[in-house]
Design a protein around this motif. Structure first.
Motif, PDB file in Angstrom:
ATOM      1  N   GLY A 147       0.811  -1.201   0.000  1.00 19.78           N
ATOM      2  CA  GLY A 147       0.000   0.000   0.000  1.00 19.78           C
ATOM      3  C   GLY A 147       0.847   1.253   0.000  1.00 19.78           C
ATOM      4  N   ASP A 183      -7.560  -0.867  -3.487  1.00 21.02           N
ATOM      5  CA  ASP A 183      -8.650  -0.645  -2.517  1.00 21.02           C
ATOM      6  C   ASP A 183      -9.652  -1.789  -2.503  1.00 21.02           C
ATOM      7  OD1 ASP A 183      -7.584   1.883  -1.842  1.00 21.02           O
ATOM      8  OD2 ASP A 183      -8.548   2.768  -3.588  1.00 21.02           O
ATOM      9  N   PRO A 228     -11.604  -5.656   2.636  1.00 16.29           N
ATOM     10  CA  PRO A 228     -11.177  -6.815   3.425  1.00 16.29           C
ATOM     11  C   PRO A 228     -12.175  -7.974   3.280  1.00 16.29           C
ATOM     12  CG  PRO A 228     -11.023  -4.797   4.719  1.00 16.29           C
ATOM     13  CD  PRO A 228     -11.751  -4.442   3.465  1.00 16.29           C
ATOM     14  N   ARG A 273      -5.166  -6.281  -0.502  1.00 17.80           N
ATOM     15  CA  ARG A 273      -5.762  -4.962  -0.698  1.00 17.80           C
ATOM     16  C   ARG A 273      -5.448  -4.398  -2.071  1.00 17.80           C
ATOM     17  NH1 ARG A 273      -9.548  -2.368   1.799  1.00 17.80           N
ATOM     18  NH2 ARG A 273      -8.430  -0.391   1.877  1.00 17.80           N
ATOM     19  N   ARG A 274      -4.265  -4.680  -2.581  1.00 14.71           N
ATOM     20  CA  ARG A 274      -3.845  -4.210  -3.900  1.00 14.71           C
ATOM     21  C   ARG A 274      -3.158  -5.359  -4.625  1.00 14.71           C
ATOM     22  NH1 ARG A 274      -2.623   1.380  -4.380  1.00 14.71           N
ATOM     23  NH2 ARG A 274      -0.762   0.837  -5.573  1.00 14.71           N
TER      24      ARG A 274
END
Length: 504
Positions: free
Chosen positions: A324, A467, A470, A485-486
């Motif tokens: 991130g 983005d 979760p 997440r990415r």
């Protein structure tokens, strides 16, 4: 024929002739062939029925109306041979013979083995029309000729698989192993029961009854020096077995082999890429999309390629977790990377589909794969919602993000890829919007891609997804895993060498 004493067929042939009325016998045979659950068998059944339809239309609309020959006299035909209901149409040509010849020829054009298995039945039906006294021999011969011509006419409109362009280019170097010396094969013991056309046709005709999975029987016969390692993935040892087998193949200067479905082949491909060895795929699972797209439908196809050293290079899709912005700014680029790079040979997806896969696999062993897919789609659409993720710097509400390894042609049914090394990702997005649930359910039922504004399609070399919420899951080649997440989707161009015979 009427005066000849044939006590054996007198009870069988009249019943066989009646069973072929209106094509009922051939619909039943087509269903039995399709149940063998191989793509070639299903294509054979479909082509046989299409050829039958053309032959029937030709005989009934042109043949019988053009030549109005009367039926043979039944005075000399024994009563036991005569049909309970005599045909009311004219005699020339024989519709039963045309249908039988058209069906068996259509089947044989796709699968010679299945054609050979069905041919005696078709010949018996044609002969029964003379035996029961309802046709002259010339009626049957001309009807059979029309049936064969109908099958070839259908092939002219819809080419057989052998006439289509060969998938899997460019050619690549791989060691030739005439007796399988140097091949280390890991066989998924829970998925190797799929039978190829030769085994299924033999079982149908009573010629053979395999004592072990057809994959291993073919390999042991054609590649006696290959090292075969049975492995049960439920024990959790499949990844380790594939890594060890790949290293062993590298030491021998040979190749890694795998027998299983798409999930097993995916794991084997990852091991083969890391070890730098070619891969030999035997389609032994419930789903064998990669092998079929490559043109491999039978275990013998792979064995021939291994013996001759024929191989092609294919692309490998890759999804890599990314750190991130906070981690990069703090100088900890690996702090938020939860998993290693993953690979996919067929498809990657994010959104509703991974949850559908998880539910389908839980129910498939109880109700079957297709009903399980329908039930899973209903539950997912009832309980799940869109996934909000970043694509191209914009936040989007998505029902589904699909990325194919090379271009897929999709219509009312999925069509194989003709190029497995085009260097591109086939990206398809189903956006949340009006009627999106209904459209997604229809896609789950028919594999159709709707061209409405809710769907968008593009081809990219790489795609960054950011983005991701979760507890979101991703799916790759039928396997499901937690999503980071990415992540970055990209390709390794021609990274995997796969055995494939050049004559399929």
């Amino acid at each position: 024929m009427a005066t000849r004493d044939w006590p054996g067929p007198e009870r069988v042939l009249p019943r066989l002739s009646r069973s072929a009325n209106h094509g009922r016998l051939w619909f039943a045979v087509a269903g039995a062939i399709a149940l063998s659950n191989t793509p070639r068998a299903r294509r054979s059944a479909a082509r046989g029925l299409a050829s039958l339809a053309v032959a029937s239309a030709t005989v009934n609309t042109l043949g019988k109306r053009s030549v109005r020959r009367d039926r043979p006299l039944l005075d000399g035909v024994p009563l036991i041979r005569q049909l309970h209901r005599q045909p009311v149409t004219t005699s020339f040509p024989s519709g039963h013979a045309a249908s039988a010849a058209a069906f068996v020829t259509g089947v044989a054009l796709e699968s010679p083995r299945w054609g050979a298995a069905v041919a005696p039945l078709a010949a018996a039906v044609a002969f029964s029309r003379v035996f029961t006294g309802v046709h002259y021999p010339s009626d049957v011969l001309v009807g059979a000729a029309l049936g064969v011509g109908s099958a070839f006419a259908v092939r002219g409109i819809a080419p057989t698989r052998s006439q289509l362009p060969s998938p899997g280019r460019p050619l690549a170097h791989a060691p030739a192993m005439p007796e399988g010396s140097g091949l280390v094969l890991v066989a998924n013991s829970t998925s190797g029961s799929r039978m190829d056309d030769s085994g299924a046709a033999a079982e149908l005709t009573g010629l053979a009854e395999p004592e072990e999975p057809a994959a291993l029987a073919v390999v042991r016969n054609m590649l006696p020096k290959a090292e075969i390692i049975p492995c049960d993935p439920k024990s959790g040892g499949l990844p380790g077995a594939l890594e060890e087998a790949a290293q062993r193949a590298a030491e021998l200067g040979g190749a890694l082999g795998v027998c299983g479905g798409d999930g097993t082949v995916n794991a084997a491909a990852s091991s083969a890429v890391r070890a730098g060895v070619p891969l030999a795929v035997l389609p032994g699972g419930t789903h064998n999309h990669f092998a079929f797209d490559l043109g491999i439908e039978e275990f013998a196809d792979t064995c021939r390629a291994v013996q001759s050293g024929d191989a092609v290079a294919v692309d490998v899709g890759r999804f890599t977790p990314q750190p991130g912005p906070e981690a990069r700014a703090a100088g900890r680029p690996d702090a938020e990377v939860p998993q290693e790079t993953g690979y996919f040979l067929n498809t990657f997806s994010l959104g509703a589909y991974p949850e559908l896969v998880r539910i389908r696999e839980r129910w498939a062993h109880r109700v079957g794969p297709w009903p399980a897919g329908v039930l899973a789609a209903l539950q997912v659409l009832r309980t799940s919602g869109p996934v909000e993720a970043g694509l191209g710097g914009k936040e989007r509400d998505l029902w589904l993000l699909f990325a194919g390894n090379c271009a897929y042609k999709v219509g009312m049914a999925p069509v194989r890829r003709h190029d497995l090394a085009d260097g591109m990702l086939d990206v398809r997005i189903v956006k949340a919007g009006r009627w999106s649930r209904t459209r997604l359910f229809i896609a789950a039922l028919t594999s159709a891609v709707d061209r409405s504004p809710l769907h968008s399609t593009t081809r990219l070399r790489r795609l960054m997804i950011t983005d991701i919420p979760p507890d979101t899951h991703l799916s790759y080649d039928g396997e499901v895993a937690p999503a980071p997440r990415r992540l970055l989707l990209d390709k390794q161009h021609e990274a995997l060498v796969v055995y494939r015979p050049l004559d399929v």
